[in-house]
Design an enzyme around this catalytic site. Structure first.
Site, PDB file in Angstrom:
ATOM      1  N   THR A 214      76.527 115.838   7.903  1.00 27.46           N
ATOM      2  CA  THR A 214      77.290 114.909   7.049  1.00 27.46           C
ATOM      3  C   THR A 214      77.433 113.572   7.776  1.00 27.46           C
ATOM      4  O   THR A 214      77.479 113.539   9.011  1.00 27.46           O
ATOM      5  CB  THR A 214      78.689 115.515   6.795  1.00 27.46           C
ATOM      6  OG1 THR A 214      78.518 116.676   6.005  1.00 27.46           O
ATOM      7  CG2 THR A 214      79.628 114.545   6.109  1.00 27.46           C
ATOM      8  N   GLY A 288      83.921 122.389   5.380  1.00 29.48           N
ATOM      9  CA  GLY A 288      84.797 121.701   4.434  1.00 29.48           C
ATOM     10  C   GLY A 288      85.858 122.557   3.787  1.00 29.48           C
ATOM     11  O   GLY A 288      86.922 122.060   3.411  1.00 29.48           O
TER      12      GLY A 288
END
Ligand code: ASP
Length: 371
Positions: A214, A288
């Protein structure tokens, strides 16, 4: 009549420290130093430096934190080494579902009609936005056509198209190494490739192991505004429709500003020549689901605001909280004093920072010094 002499030094314009900073990450997770080669480390560090310089150029010219952060993230989205834009991971069905977000501590000075309450946007399930971060910027700046805080899929992309956001065929995001990683993860044969001959410009396997890559940027501009921008392909072989922390406000990203409360604290800040406004921005990377359950991004801001913790203490505490629950990851965070924190609870996080001197500094493994 002579002018009254103030008892305390006059404060600079609120939240206006007249300096700028940009901090970026390219994903955190389990990384094995012994598996990496000097060439591969060089490639990552060069890509991080390019992203830092893309943002620096804007900040150095007096530009907006939002534009600098989007420029840095766009540069990482275009680089197939990272799990965002080109090079994004595949879900369990072999598709890319991209996610992004943008949040500001105060509205950009170039767009005075944006109300401070607008704060930011998160977007998920994208399949065609070449640079998801640019779609986030476009929707944030268009409260008339995009009046909400969270968007998804084709409807978000069709809101972006008339705003000039580039849409591409899904084959654009394909890279061979991410495809092989996806098939291997499911115990399937790696061949045939869905787009033979495409995306093979990156023959080397990425240095990171699941679930990393990410990208994010947090910028402070000369006006004291902070912007946090994040972009991801999510986690390899995630279920179709899974939403991670990257588009969830307060989980994978945060930005806010507030006036310092308490007479003693205000006096102390004034004596130190600090603004009576504090601003902070956060971009996270890692597993996440844990960031969502712990509201990691906003908790960093709230610890600073209500517990009066310095940035580094608040960020470290939240990353430690993730670790206690079993969530690997890290964050980059920046305040309007130009303080930077980059804590992680795993063996590495691609990261970098550039200050006013314009010298980009980068690091990969947890024990690396920035250089
Ligand atoms: N946070 C991202 C997600 O869970 C993955 C990552 O940061 O590598 O979707």
């Amino acid at each position: 009549m002579s002018e009254k002499v103030p008892l305390l030094p006059q404060e600079a314009t609120p939240a206006s420290p007249a300096k700028f900073t940009l901090v970026i990450h390219g994903g955190a997770g389990t990384m094995d130093k012994s598996r990496s080669t000097p060439e591969l480390r060089k490639q990552y560090k060069a890509a991080l430096s390019r992203a830092l310089l893309a943002g620096y150029t804007i900040l150095n010219a007096g530009g907006e934190a939002m534009d600098a952060a989007v420029a840095a993230v766009s540069s990482l989205e275009d680089c197939p080494l990272f799990n965002a834009g080109k090079g994004a991971v595949f879900n369990v069905a072999g598709k890319n579902e991209l996610e992004t977000s943008l949040m500001l501590s105060c509205p950009p000075s170039t767009h005075p009609s944006i109300p401070p309450s607008r704060r930011g946007v998160g977007i998920t399930l994208l399949a065609h936005a070449r640079n998801p971060s640019q779609l986030a910027r476009a929707l944030y700046l268009s409260p008339e056509s995009a009046p909400h805080t969270m968007f998804s899929g084709v409807s978000a992309e069709s809101l972006g198209a008339p705003l000039g956001v580039e849409l591409v065929d899904e084959s654009y995001f394909f890279t061979e190494h991410r495809w092989r990683e996806h098939r291997r993860g499911l115990g399937l044969p790696e061949e045939p490739l869905p787009y033979p001959g495409r995306g093979d410009d990156d023959s080397q396997a990425p240095l990171d192991q699941l679930p990393t890559g990410t990208v994010g940027a947090v910028a402070l501009d000369v006006r004291g505004c902070i912007a946090a921008v994040t972009s991801t392909g999510g986690r390899t072989n995630k279920l179709v429709g899974r939403v991670g922390d990257t588009p969830v406000m307060g989980a994978g990203f945060w930005a806010e500003e507030w006036r310092v409360t308490g007479w003693a604290r205000r006096v102390l800040r004034r004596l130190k020549g600090k603004s009576k406004t504090v601003a902070v921005g956060v971009s996270g990377t890692g597993d996440g689901d844990y960031f969502i359950r712990l509201a990691t991004g906003s908790t960093i801001g709230r610890r600073m605001k209500y517990l009066h913790e310095p940035l580094s203490v608040a960020a470290k505490a939240c990353v430690e909280e993730l670790r206690r629950d079993g969530g690997i990851g890290g964050v980059i965070a920046l305040d309007n004093g130009g303080n930077v924190a980059m804590p992680m609870n795993c063996s590495g996080m691609y990261r970098g920072v550039v200050y006013e001197d314009g010298v980009p500094k980068t690091a990969i493994f947890d024990d690396d010094e920035l250089d």
